[in-house]
Design a protein around this motif. Structure first.
Motif, PDB file in Angstrom:
ATOM      1  N   UNK A  39       0.800  -1.223   0.000  1.00  0.00           N
ATOM      2  CA  UNK A  39       0.000   0.000   0.000  1.00  0.00           C
ATOM      3  C   UNK A  39       0.838   1.281   0.000  1.00  0.00           C
ATOM      4  N   UNK A  40       1.940   1.366   0.756  1.00  0.00           N
ATOM      5  CA  UNK A  40       2.728   2.611   0.701  1.00  0.00           C
ATOM      6  C   UNK A  40       3.296   2.909  -0.696  1.00  0.00           C
ATOM      7  N   UNK A  41       3.633   1.879  -1.445  1.00  0.00           N
ATOM      8  CA  UNK A  41       4.152   2.078  -2.801  1.00  0.00           C
ATOM      9  C   UNK A  41       3.043   2.623  -3.706  1.00  0.00           C
ATOM     10  N   UNK A  42       1.859   2.065  -3.602  1.00  0.00           N
ATOM     11  CA  UNK A  42       0.722   2.531  -4.398  1.00  0.00           C
ATOM     12  C   UNK A  42       0.413   3.982  -4.046  1.00  0.00           C
ATOM     13  N   UNK A  43       0.367   4.271  -2.754  1.00  0.00           N
ATOM     14  CA  UNK A  43       0.061   5.633  -2.315  1.00  0.00           C
ATOM     15  C   UNK A  43       1.129   6.619  -2.794  1.00  0.00           C
ATOM     16  N   UNK A  44       2.388   6.219  -2.753  1.00  0.00           N
ATOM     17  CA  UNK A  44       3.468   7.097  -3.206  1.00  0.00           C
ATOM     18  C   UNK A  44       3.287   7.453  -4.671  1.00  0.00           C
ATOM     19  N   UNK A  84       0.763  13.166   8.160  1.00  0.00           N
ATOM     20  CA  UNK A  84      -0.168  12.478   9.058  1.00  0.00           C
ATOM     21  C   UNK A  84      -1.580  12.439   8.487  1.00  0.00           C
ATOM     22  N   UNK A  85      -2.094  13.601   8.118  1.00  0.00           N
ATOM     23  CA  UNK A  85      -3.496  13.676   7.724  1.00  0.00           C
ATOM     24  C   UNK A  85      -3.759  13.221   6.291  1.00  0.00           C
ATOM     25  N   UNK A  86      -2.747  13.250   5.445  1.00  0.00           N
ATOM     26  CA  UNK A  86      -2.971  12.845   4.060  1.00  0.00           C
ATOM     27  C   UNK A  86      -2.315  11.506   3.769  1.00  0.00           C
ATOM     28  N   UNK A  87      -1.006  11.447   3.855  1.00  0.00           N
ATOM     29  CA  UNK A  87      -0.284  10.250   3.422  1.00  0.00           C
ATOM     30  C   UNK A  87      -0.604   9.031   4.286  1.00  0.00           C
ATOM     31  N   UNK A  88      -0.501   9.170   5.599  1.00  0.00           N
ATOM     32  CA  UNK A  88      -0.765   8.009   6.462  1.00  0.00           C
ATOM     33  C   UNK A  88      -2.215   7.554   6.363  1.00  0.00           C
ATOM     34  N   UNK A  89      -3.128   8.512   6.320  1.00  0.00           N
ATOM     35  CA  UNK A  89      -4.542   8.146   6.183  1.00  0.00           C
ATOM     36  C   UNK A  89      -4.806   7.479   4.840  1.00  0.00           C
ATOM     37  N   UNK A  91      -2.592   5.783   2.966  1.00  0.00           N
ATOM     38  CA  UNK A  91      -1.980   4.445   2.983  1.00  0.00           C
ATOM     39  C   UNK A  91      -2.868   3.480   3.769  1.00  0.00           C
ATOM     40  N   UNK A  92      -3.414   3.936   4.885  1.00  0.00           N
ATOM     41  CA  UNK A  92      -4.319   3.085   5.671  1.00  0.00           C
ATOM     42  C   UNK A  92      -5.560   2.728   4.864  1.00  0.00           C
ATOM     43  N   UNK A  93      -6.103   3.700   4.141  1.00  0.00           N
ATOM     44  CA  UNK A  93      -7.282   3.432   3.324  1.00  0.00           C
ATOM     45  C   UNK A  93      -7.009   2.448   2.205  1.00  0.00           C
ATOM     46  N   UNK A  94      -5.843   2.550   1.581  1.00  0.00           N
ATOM     47  CA  UNK A  94      -5.491   1.619   0.507  1.00  0.00           C
ATOM     48  C   UNK A  94      -5.219   0.230   1.077  1.00  0.00           C
ATOM     49  N   UNK A  95      -4.542   0.161   2.218  1.00  0.00           N
ATOM     50  CA  UNK A  95      -4.218  -1.155   2.788  1.00  0.00           C
ATOM     51  C   UNK A  95      -5.454  -1.886   3.288  1.00  0.00           C
ATOM     52  N   UNK A  96      -6.500  -1.156   3.643  1.00  0.00           N
ATOM     53  CA  UNK A  96      -7.747  -1.796   4.073  1.00  0.00           C
ATOM     54  C   UNK A  96      -8.365  -2.594   2.931  1.00  0.00           C
ATOM     55  N   UNK A  97      -8.047  -2.209   1.706  1.00  0.00           N
ATOM     56  CA  UNK A  97      -8.619  -2.902   0.552  1.00  0.00           C
ATOM     57  C   UNK A  97      -8.122  -4.331   0.413  1.00  0.00           C
ATOM     58  N   UNK A  98      -7.093  -4.707   1.177  1.00  0.00           N
ATOM     59  CA  UNK A  98      -6.693  -6.126   1.187  1.00  0.00           C
ATOM     60  C   UNK A  98      -7.754  -6.991   1.851  1.00  0.00           C
ATOM     61  N   UNK A  99      -8.439  -6.415   2.818  1.00  0.00           N
ATOM     62  CA  UNK A  99      -9.418  -7.163   3.601  1.00  0.00           C
ATOM     63  C   UNK A  99     -10.862  -6.928   3.146  1.00  0.00           C
ATOM     64  N   UNK A 100     -11.151  -5.715   2.706  1.00  0.00           N
ATOM     65  CA  UNK A 100     -12.517  -5.363   2.323  1.00  0.00           C
ATOM     66  C   UNK A 100     -12.602  -5.129   0.821  1.00  0.00           C
ATOM     67  N   UNK A 101     -13.791  -5.268   0.281  1.00  0.00           N
ATOM     68  CA  UNK A 101     -13.986  -5.034  -1.153  1.00  0.00           C
ATOM     69  C   UNK A 101     -13.961  -3.535  -1.442  1.00  0.00           C
ATOM     70  N   UNK A 102     -13.766  -3.211  -2.699  1.00  0.00           N
ATOM     71  CA  UNK A 102     -13.751  -1.806  -3.116  1.00  0.00           C
ATOM     72  C   UNK A 102     -15.103  -1.151  -2.831  1.00  0.00           C
TER      73      UNK A 102
END
Length: 129
Positions: A39-44, A84-89, A91-102
């Motif tokens: 997820x961090x690579x995708x977000x970057x 904090x408010x943009x990048x980390x949030x 990355x967290x949102x993208x990484x959640x997609x491993x567990x939940x559907x789009x």
């Protein structure tokens, strides 16, 4: 059905529908990519691409103004907000997609204003008492 009642807003309705299609495709592509790439690579890549394209747009349209020049005091706040408010949030949102559907991620994201209204109502009731 919308065009039947409000034909004056055709351009806005088409723009809104195109935006919804693009947002849906973006979520689907993200959910597939997060299965292969961290997820961090995708977000970057996505945030870097947004920065580049917005910079090109502002350069072409002469959108840069003197008001955009940063004061030294603002740089620290921008770094904090950007990380904090943009990048980390994000990355967290993208990484959640491993567990939940789009679909579920989009549903939760689009309901944020409703959560905000409910929480503000709760805080208002607590502060009034």
């Amino acid at each position: 059905m919308i065009f039947k009642f409000e034909s004056r807003y055709t351009k806005g309705i088409i723009t809104g529908l195109a935006s919804a299609v693009c947002a849906s495709l973006f979520s689907i592509i993200n959910s597939r990519q997060v299965q292969k790439v961290q997820a961090p690579v995708i977000a970057f890549y996505e945030l870097s691409g947004a920065f580049v394209w917005i910079s090109i747009y502002l350069f072409i349209t002469s959108g840069y103004t003197r008001a955009m020049l940063l004061k030294p005091a603002d740089i620290g706040y921008l770094v904090l907000l950007g990380t904090v408010c943009t990048s980390l949030a994000y990355v967290a949102g993208v990484s959640v997609m491993r567990e939940l559907s789009a679909f579920r991620v989009a549903l939760v994201t689009n309901l944020e204003p409703v959560y905000g209204i409910i929480l503000s109502f709760i805080f208002l009731v607590i502060l009034i008492k």
